[in-house]
Design an enzyme around this catalytic site. Sequence first.
Site, PDB file in Angstrom:
ATOM      1  N   LYS A 129       0.730  -1.227   0.145  1.00 50.93           N
ATOM      2  CA  LYS A 129      -0.020  -0.127   0.048  1.00 50.93           C
ATOM      3  C   LYS A 129       0.823   1.419  -0.035  1.00 50.93           C
ATOM      4  O   LYS A 129       0.568   2.145  -0.505  1.00 50.93           O
ATOM      5  CB  LYS A 129      -0.895   0.092   1.193  1.00 50.93           C
ATOM      6  N   ARG A 185      -9.349   0.953   9.303  1.00 50.24           N
ATOM      7  CA  ARG A 185      -8.823  -0.216   9.562  1.00 50.24           C
ATOM      8  C   ARG A 185      -9.997  -1.062  10.403  1.00 50.24           C
ATOM      9  O   ARG A 185      -9.630  -2.179  10.854  1.00 50.24           O
ATOM     10  CB  ARG A 185      -7.674  -0.308  10.328  1.00 50.24           C
ATOM     11  N   ARG A 203      11.476  -6.223   4.845  1.00 51.25           N
ATOM     12  CA  ARG A 203      11.513  -4.670   4.423  1.00 51.25           C
ATOM     13  C   ARG A 203      12.463  -3.496   5.102  1.00 51.25           C
ATOM     14  O   ARG A 203      12.868  -3.972   6.183  1.00 51.25           O
ATOM     15  CB  ARG A 203       9.864  -4.260   5.040  1.00 51.25           C
ATOM     16  N   ARG A 230      11.668  -1.231  10.375  1.00 53.79           N
ATOM     17  CA  ARG A 230      10.816  -0.407  11.302  1.00 53.79           C
ATOM     18  C   ARG A 230      10.630  -1.335  12.547  1.00 53.79           C
ATOM     19  O   ARG A 230      10.847  -2.598  12.532  1.00 53.79           O
ATOM     20  CB  ARG A 230       9.517  -0.687  10.561  1.00 53.79           C
ATOM     21  N   ARG A 250       0.109  -8.322  14.046  1.00 55.71           N
ATOM     22  CA  ARG A 250      -0.492  -7.461  12.952  1.00 55.71           C
ATOM     23  C   ARG A 250      -1.248  -8.247  12.217  1.00 55.71           C
ATOM     24  O   ARG A 250      -2.208  -7.813  11.721  1.00 55.71           O
ATOM     25  CB  ARG A 250       0.715  -6.524  12.461  1.00 55.71           C
TER      26      ARG A 250
END
Length: 208
Positions: free
Chosen positions: A13, A88, A122, A152, A163
Amino acid sequence: MKLVLLGPPGSGKGTQSELIQAKYKILGISTGEIFREAIAGKTKLGLSAKSYIDKGNLVPDDITIQLVKERLNKPDCKNGFILDGFPRTIEQAETLQKLINIDLVLYFRLDLDTAINRLINRRVCVKCGTIYNTNFYKKQNCEKCNGKLSVRDDDNMDTITKRLLVYNNQTYPLTEFYKKLNILKEIDSNRTVEEIKKDIFKILGGLK
Ligand code: AMP
């Protein structure tokens, strides 16, 4: 154009939001990014959001909805925007519907194992925020601005698992919500950035 990007963590996204922003000169709003900036700035919002984000939970609806309401009221939102990571929950989606008419929701469908692989690999540029995947990009610095690449805080296995579980329970049901409103378009996100981008630009081109 008022767009919502919906999909699990790791579905691209953020990456696609940047590409859409550049092509269509449209504002991007990421609630995750707003929270991370608030945490870095040690603001009141940051302090209350941090404990939820670190555990992989959603920041409570009252805090998040208030934040988005204030953001959407700013003049730069008048000509449209891309919402990345909001809504969300069903409550967030219902509130958003009452506030504005969303033109389109792009649903980034992604297999679970691909999501985990992408999140573990990532890297994010500390300077400009460009997102990389170490499977494809082997350097330690950003190719755009030479900034250092970092992981992150919430991209660790425990938080990733949480998550994804939270996504399935609380966010995935929004696909039905938007299907009923006839504004949902599904994108197969188990593909390359370029392939996904091509699909999205085709859809958005047809909107105009
Ligand atoms: P993201 O950058 O979109 O992956 O968001 C990072 C974290 O910020 C999420 O795991 C949540 O803890 C929090 N967050 C972002 N957007 C929302 C939202 N719409 N509602 C609640 N929490 C959010």
